[in-house]
Design a protein around this motif. Structure first.
Motif, PDB file in Angstrom:
ATOM      1  N   ALA A 222     -17.785 -26.271   3.727  1.00 44.34           N
ATOM      2  CA  ALA A 222     -16.962 -25.328   3.369  1.00 44.34           C
ATOM      3  C   ALA A 222     -16.703 -24.751   4.184  1.00 44.34           C
ATOM      4  CB  ALA A 222     -17.753 -24.236   2.632  1.00 44.34           C
ATOM      5  N   VAL A 223     -16.934 -23.931   5.655  1.00 42.24           N
ATOM      6  CA  VAL A 223     -16.733 -22.939   6.908  1.00 42.24           C
ATOM      7  C   VAL A 223     -15.392 -24.137   7.342  1.00 42.24           C
ATOM      8  CG1 VAL A 223     -17.368 -22.003   9.044  1.00 42.24           C
ATOM      9  CG2 VAL A 223     -19.488 -22.672   7.124  1.00 42.24           C
ATOM     10  N   LEU A 224     -15.482 -25.393   8.114  1.00 38.50           N
ATOM     11  CA  LEU A 224     -14.189 -25.688   8.309  1.00 38.50           C
ATOM     12  C   LEU A 224     -12.954 -25.871   7.105  1.00 38.50           C
ATOM     13  CD1 LEU A 224     -15.578 -28.899  10.037  1.00 38.50           C
ATOM     14  CD2 LEU A 224     -14.440 -27.165  10.324  1.00 38.50           C
ATOM     15  N   ILE A 225     -13.412 -25.198   6.256  1.00 37.53           N
ATOM     16  CA  ILE A 225     -12.627 -26.073   4.605  1.00 37.53           C
ATOM     17  C   ILE A 225     -11.797 -24.264   4.952  1.00 37.53           C
ATOM     18  CG2 ILE A 225     -11.723 -26.336   2.398  1.00 37.53           C
ATOM     19  CD1 ILE A 225     -14.353 -28.993   1.898  1.00 37.53           C
ATOM     20  N   ALA A 226     -12.710 -23.917   4.506  1.00 36.44           N
ATOM     21  CA  ALA A 226     -12.081 -21.860   5.138  1.00 36.44           C
ATOM     22  C   ALA A 226     -10.421 -22.040   6.473  1.00 36.44           C
ATOM     23  CB  ALA A 226     -13.243 -21.231   4.347  1.00 36.44           C
ATOM     24  N   LEU A 227     -11.770 -22.058   7.036  1.00 37.24           N
ATOM     25  CA  LEU A 227     -10.889 -22.003   8.533  1.00 37.24           C
ATOM     26  C   LEU A 227      -9.940 -22.778   8.557  1.00 37.24           C
ATOM     27  CD1 LEU A 227     -13.519 -22.683  11.217  1.00 37.24           C
ATOM     28  CD2 LEU A 227     -11.783 -20.678  11.772  1.00 37.24           C
ATOM     29  N   GLY A 228      -9.370 -24.717   8.687  1.00 39.30           N
ATOM     30  CA  GLY A 228      -8.181 -25.144   8.427  1.00 39.30           C
ATOM     31  C   GLY A 228      -7.433 -24.428   7.716  1.00 39.30           C
ATOM     32  N   HIS A 229      -8.024 -23.928   6.235  1.00 37.80           N
ATOM     33  CA  HIS A 229      -6.464 -23.771   5.296  1.00 37.80           C
ATOM     34  C   HIS A 229      -6.339 -22.387   5.651  1.00 37.80           C
ATOM     35  CE1 HIS A 229      -4.829 -24.048   1.706  1.00 37.80           C
ATOM     36  NE2 HIS A 229      -5.514 -22.514   1.193  1.00 37.80           N
ATOM     37  N   SER A 230      -7.125 -21.315   6.153  1.00 37.38           N
ATOM     38  CA  SER A 230      -6.793 -19.816   6.532  1.00 37.38           C
ATOM     39  C   SER A 230      -5.423 -20.202   7.503  1.00 37.38           C
ATOM     40  CB  SER A 230      -8.059 -18.857   7.325  1.00 37.38           C
ATOM     41  OG  SER A 230      -8.432 -19.605   8.477  1.00 37.38           O
ATOM     42  N   PHE A 231      -5.482 -21.172   8.775  1.00 35.81           N
ATOM     43  CA  PHE A 231      -4.543 -21.772   9.855  1.00 35.81           C
ATOM     44  C   PHE A 231      -3.122 -22.173   8.932  1.00 35.81           C
ATOM     45  CE2 PHE A 231      -3.263 -22.639  13.876  1.00 35.81           C
ATOM     46  CZ  PHE A 231      -4.373 -21.502  14.286  1.00 35.81           C
ATOM     47  N   PHE A 232      -4.084 -22.917   7.923  1.00 30.85           N
ATOM     48  CA  PHE A 232      -2.140 -23.844   7.724  1.00 30.85           C
ATOM     49  C   PHE A 232      -2.016 -23.152   6.387  1.00 30.85           C
ATOM     50  CE2 PHE A 232      -0.622 -26.715   4.282  1.00 30.85           C
ATOM     51  CZ  PHE A 232       1.070 -27.622   4.810  1.00 30.85           C
ATOM     52  N   THR A 233      -1.941 -22.191   5.722  1.00 29.85           N
ATOM     53  CA  THR A 233      -0.936 -21.925   4.758  1.00 29.85           C
ATOM     54  C   THR A 233      -0.745 -19.987   5.621  1.00 29.85           C
ATOM     55  OG1 THR A 233      -2.430 -20.018   2.259  1.00 29.85           O
ATOM     56  CG2 THR A 233      -2.953 -20.563   4.491  1.00 29.85           C
ATOM     57  N   LEU A 234      -1.124 -19.592   6.424  1.00 31.96           N
ATOM     58  CA  LEU A 234      -0.491 -18.752   6.863  1.00 31.96           C
ATOM     59  C   LEU A 234       0.431 -18.854   8.025  1.00 31.96           C
ATOM     60  CD1 LEU A 234      -3.184 -15.922   8.351  1.00 31.96           C
ATOM     61  CD2 LEU A 234      -1.737 -15.612   5.880  1.00 31.96           C
ATOM     62  N   ALA A 235       0.502 -20.480   7.908  1.00 33.05           N
ATOM     63  CA  ALA A 235       1.570 -20.973   8.633  1.00 33.05           C
ATOM     64  C   ALA A 235       1.970 -20.235  10.085  1.00 33.05           C
ATOM     65  CB  ALA A 235       2.913 -20.108   8.018  1.00 33.05           C
ATOM     66  N   LEU A 236       0.360 -21.007  10.991  1.00 31.00           N
ATOM     67  CA  LEU A 236       0.106 -20.512  11.778  1.00 31.00           C
ATOM     68  C   LEU A 236       0.572 -21.763  12.784  1.00 31.00           C
ATOM     69  CD1 LEU A 236      -2.763 -18.246  12.182  1.00 31.00           C
ATOM     70  CD2 LEU A 236      -0.541 -17.653  11.767  1.00 31.00           C
ATOM     71  N   GLY A 237       0.210 -21.785  14.418  1.00 33.70           N
ATOM     72  CA  GLY A 237       0.317 -23.023  15.369  1.00 33.70           C
ATOM     73  C   GLY A 237       1.717 -23.723  15.517  1.00 33.70           C
ATOM     74  N   VAL A 238       2.774 -23.484  14.109  1.00 34.23           N
ATOM     75  CA  VAL A 238       4.132 -23.947  14.569  1.00 34.23           C
ATOM     76  C   VAL A 238       5.438 -22.972  14.783  1.00 34.23           C
ATOM     77  CG1 VAL A 238       3.350 -25.876  12.526  1.00 34.23           C
ATOM     78  CG2 VAL A 238       4.297 -23.219  11.752  1.00 34.23           C
ATOM     79  N   GLY A 239       5.238 -21.751  15.164  1.00 34.38           N
ATOM     80  CA  GLY A 239       6.220 -20.772  15.296  1.00 34.38           C
ATOM     81  C   GLY A 239       7.091 -20.469  14.669  1.00 34.38           C
TER      82      GLY A 239
END
Ligand code: PHE
Length: 455
Positions: A222-239
């Motif tokens: 759950a921790v990994l899923i929550a972390l990964g999703h918060s990252f993808f959904t906020l559109a981070l790391g792609v400029g």
């Protein structure tokens, strides 16, 4: 001498930046992943965990992206180079920006293929092509679509043209106006769909599914899923956020703006989740995450309910708008870079990039249909682009931004741009960027890689 304004233009006010960032974050991930991941991993407990990941990891990285982008008022490659050089570090840090915009470009190419599926369903809903079909028949309808490369080509091309049209103009006329129009439409559709969900009689059960607190369901996964999703959904790391920040006003305060984006995105995700779960429950169907939820379960569920054709159509329209605003954001960093690097007009830059991404998308869509035998490293071109971007590039981009801002850049410059009134908050931000964010995103990276290779 740095330009004081971006040559691409600027947002007409602070709210449009928030709308644009929300447009980027609310996408297909909010529809086919978030509701089910919440229900299956602890409901209310998962939401709390997700909010903590957001505050401790995603928000600090997003703040760093905004600081770097707004300070330089240029595309991510130049913005990072600018910040690194003024801190006395190597100008090669700009490769981080290059990797990020390349990743956004790659995601765009297959994201617009999936958006094409949504458009096809939109039309199928209007003409009632899915009426009366059960799960098996709708599954067959979906698989037939995936194999129909000509049809997909048509929708994919239309979608890419739409994005090119918005991005070809100056920010004030293109991006700004598109967000000003599309986001309120998205909210309006969401409220109408919530109204519909309230009439089905399953709204309370859906609320229980999403919000009841099950601490025992929270584990490492759950921790990994929550972390990964918060990252993808906020559109981070792609400029994306960095590029959008270049058009932001100098006096807008960064921390509250970023926190507002995180909170609004979570709210929208929960509201979409309520609609999705209610409708699926009202049709007494099973909830499973992924494309099957959007393209098989939901159409069948909507069409079993009274008024389902109208509201099903509305739901696919919402998905199309969410996909469009995300796709627009994915191509913006590359557009800004080509415009500034080659001193081209935005129209010329986006035509070239759009055409290249379109071609890659065509390869991806044929790899699902006529060319499904063609495999690279054991997977289709479509999956290859998906996996390399979301598993490799995206977390790497996030770690690099955190390390750059936390360890390399000039602290005075960062804190001056951030302009936090409380020095303790600035210290906390730097600490999160230096230690917590790289460790957390590094963990997702290693675990994703492990899962991709060994499962
Ligand atoms: N946030 C979008 C979604 O949830 C996807 C996206 C990723 C958009 C990265 C822009 C950048 O679908």
């Amino acid at each position: 001498m740095r330009q004081m304004l971006s040559i691409q233009g600027s947002w007409s006010n602070r709210w449009i930046f928030i709308l644009a960032a929300m447009g980027s974050s609310v996408g297909l991930g909010n529809i086919w992943l978030f509701p089910v991941m919440t229900g299956q991993h602890g409901g209310g407990a998962f939401i709390l965990l997700y909010l903590s990941c957001m505050l401790l990891v995603a928000v600090p990285i997003m703040m760093a992206e905004v600081v770097i982008g707004r300070h330089a008022r240029q595309n991510p490659v130049n913005a990072i180079e600018d910040a690194a050089v003024s801190a006395g570090a190597s100008r090669h840090w700009r490769l981080v920006g290059a990797l990020a915009i390349f990743c956004g470009f790659l995601i765009f190419s297959y994201y617009s293929v999936v958006a094409g599926w949504v458009l096809h369903y939109l039309v199928a809903m209007i003409f009632g092509q899915l009426n009366g079909l059960g799960v098996d028949q709708t599954s067959r309808f979906f698989n037939k679509l995936l194999a129909d490369s000509q049809m997909l080509l048509l929708w994919h091309s239309l979608f890419v043209l739409l994005v090119i049209w918005v991005l070809a103009q100056r920010v004030e006329r293109g991006l700004d106006r598109a967000m000003r129009f599309l986001m309120p439409v998205l909210f309006l559709m969401l409220f109408m769909l919530l109204g519909f969900a309230l009439t089905t009689g399953e709204f309370v059960s859906a609320t229980e599914y999403l919000f009841n607190f099950h601490l025992q369901d929270i584990g490492w996964d759950a921790v990994l899923i929550a972390l990964g999703h918060s990252f993808f959904t906020l559109a981070l790391g792609v400029g994306v956020i960095m590029a959008y920040s270049a058009y932001m006003g100098k006096s807008d305060s960064i921390a509250p703006t970023v926190i507002a984006i995180g909170v609004f995105d979570t709210l929208v995700a929960l509201l979409i989740g309520l609609v999705v779960v209610t409708v699926v429950m009202a049709a007494q169907m099973e909830l499973r995450a992924g494309p099957g939820l959007l393209f098989v379960t939901l159409p069948v569920a909507f069409l079993q309910l009274p008024g389902g054709q109208v509201f099903g159509f509305l739901f696919f329209l919402l998905a199309a708008v969410a996909a469009l605003t995300s796709a627009i954001s994915l191509l913006e960093p590359a557009t800004a870079w080509v415009t500034e690097r080659f001193k081209w007009s935005r129209a010329r830059a986006v035509l070239l990039l759009g055409a290249l991404a379109w071609g890659l998308g065509v390869a991806a869509l044929y790899s699902l249909g006529q060319l499904s035998d063609l495999k690279i490293l054991g997977v289709s071109i479509f999956d290859l682009i998906d996996i390399t971007t979301t598993i490799l590039f995206l977390p790497l981009g996030g770690i690099a931004v955190a390390v750059l801002a936390g360890w390399v850049l000039d602290k005075e410059l960062l804190t001056a741009e951030l302009a936090l009134s409380n020095p303790a908050m600035a210290a906390l931000w730097l600490w999160l960027l230096r230690f917590v964010a790289p460790a957390a995103v590094g963990l997702i990276f290693v675990m994703n890689l492990y899962n991709a290779l060994y499962s």
